[in-house]
Design a protein around this motif. Structure first.
Motif, PDB file in Angstrom:
ATOM      1  N   LEU A 191       0.839  -1.195   0.000  1.00  9.81           N
ATOM      2  CA  LEU A 191       0.000   0.000   0.000  1.00  9.81           C
ATOM      3  C   LEU A 191       0.871   1.240   0.000  1.00  9.81           C
ATOM      4  N   GLU A 213      -1.105  -1.047  -4.107  1.00 15.01           N
ATOM      5  CA  GLU A 213      -2.383  -0.338  -4.115  1.00 15.01           C
ATOM      6  C   GLU A 213      -2.115   1.099  -3.673  1.00 15.01           C
ATOM      7  N   VAL A 215      -3.677   4.768  -2.211  1.00 14.00           N
ATOM      8  CA  VAL A 215      -4.765   5.480  -1.540  1.00 14.00           C
ATOM      9  C   VAL A 215      -4.335   6.937  -1.413  1.00 14.00           C
ATOM     10  N   GLU A 235      -9.628   1.106   3.115  1.00 13.37           N
ATOM     11  CA  GLU A 235      -9.821   1.180   1.671  1.00 13.37           C
ATOM     12  C   GLU A 235      -8.971   0.128   0.968  1.00 13.37           C
ATOM     13  N   TYR A 236      -7.750  -0.046   1.428  1.00 11.25           N
ATOM     14  CA  TYR A 236      -6.870  -1.076   0.862  1.00 11.25           C
ATOM     15  C   TYR A 236      -7.509  -2.464   0.975  1.00 11.25           C
ATOM     16  N   ARG A 239      -9.908  -3.634  -1.687  1.00 13.43           N
ATOM     17  CA  ARG A 239      -9.418  -3.845  -3.045  1.00 13.43           C
ATOM     18  C   ARG A 239      -9.248  -5.348  -3.326  1.00 13.43           C
ATOM     19  N   GLU A 240      -9.297  -5.690  -4.607  1.00 13.09           N
ATOM     20  CA  GLU A 240      -9.030  -7.061  -5.025  1.00 13.09           C
ATOM     21  C   GLU A 240      -7.692  -7.087  -5.739  1.00 13.09           C
ATOM     22  N   ARG A 241      -6.695  -7.671  -5.095  1.00 14.20           N
ATOM     23  CA  ARG A 241      -5.344  -7.680  -5.650  1.00 14.20           C
ATOM     24  C   ARG A 241      -5.155  -8.940  -6.502  1.00 14.20           C
TER      25      ARG A 241
END
Length: 252
Positions: A191, A213, A215, A235-236, A239-241
């Motif tokens: 992140l 990711e 933000v 928020e991280y 997410r779909e990594r």
């Protein structure tokens, strides 16, 4: 219990807590200007935000925290501001190093060391040496750092080995390049947070950020606190990594 709450309670990366968080600390000057204060006051308040971020990262069980403290481009700022920033760095290390060491924090410094003032270079070396055996959070300080400069230095080192016949050009891989970067042995960030609403990397961890990711928070850095940190983590976690592939959810 939400995924964030579960991860926070247990410090569990399996529950979605990032292992490595990197922060572009932006907005000190704008924070000060909005309050009718000199820019240097924004930088001073920003140091307090660093302390808070380190403490909170520890409480969350984050293993690596990288902060973009001074870029190689920052030398172009007005001389008095650069001198103030150098003074704050010295003050932070002298005042906080003992506390960081006591808290089992290991300090790593990335960036160009050649040409730094001797007193600054000595302080950076001291911070790394004093905390080298610590096993808790690793605080990576990007100082006099620029990603393009970092990559250029790595390429020069590989080119020198090719010239010596140590390696063949065909044997140069992504891994061998990564191993010559300042961040060798440091995991890539999961992140990257940037404060103050700007949405760019600004020459920060460009190689390492390939699958990070991002933000972007509207809050200026001096106002970055545990709540803002938690919001970025939350928020991280939403997410779909996929790292270029497919997950079970995206394959449906």
């Amino acid at each position: 219990m939400t995924g964030f709450e579960a991860a926070k309670a247990g410090g569990s990366h399996e529950a979605g807590m990032p292992r490595h968080v990197a922060i572009i600390m932006d907005g000190n000057g704008r924070w000060a200007r909005s309050r009718g204060l000199p820019r240097v006051e924004g930088h001073r308040r920003g140091v307090n935000a660093v302390r808070e971020a380190v403490r909170h990262a520890q409480s969350l069980g984050i293993e690596w925290l990288t902060i973009y403290s001074f870029s190689s481009e920052n030398w172009s700022r007005p001389l008095d501001e650069v001198q103030e920033l150098m003074g704050l760095l010295k003050l932070f290390i002298r005042r906080d190093l003992a506390d960081l060491h006591k808290a089992n924090v290991r300090v790593r410094v990335i960036g160009e060391r050649a040409g730094l003032p001797a007193d600054i270079a000595d302080l950076l070396d001291e911070a790394e040496a004093k905390t080298a055996e610590n096993t808790g959070l690793t605080l990576v300080v990007a100082f006099n750092y620029g990603a393009r400069n970092e990559i250029a230095r790595a390429v020069r080192a590989l080119a020198a080995d090719v010239a010596k016949g140590v390696i063949d050009p065909q044997d140069i891989t992504e891994a061998s390049i990564a191993g010559r970067l300042d961040t060798a042995a440091i995991p890539d960030p999961d992140l990257i947070i940037r404060t103050s609403g700007e949405q760019r990397l600004s020459n920060f961890l460009m190689w390492q950020a390939a699958y990070a990711e991002f933000v972007f928070l509207p809050v200026h850095w001096p106002d970055f606190d545990a709540k803002a940190f938690d919001e970025a983590i939350s928020e991280y976690q939403g997410r779909e990594r996929r790292f270029g592939g497919l997950t079970a959810r995206s394959a449906v």
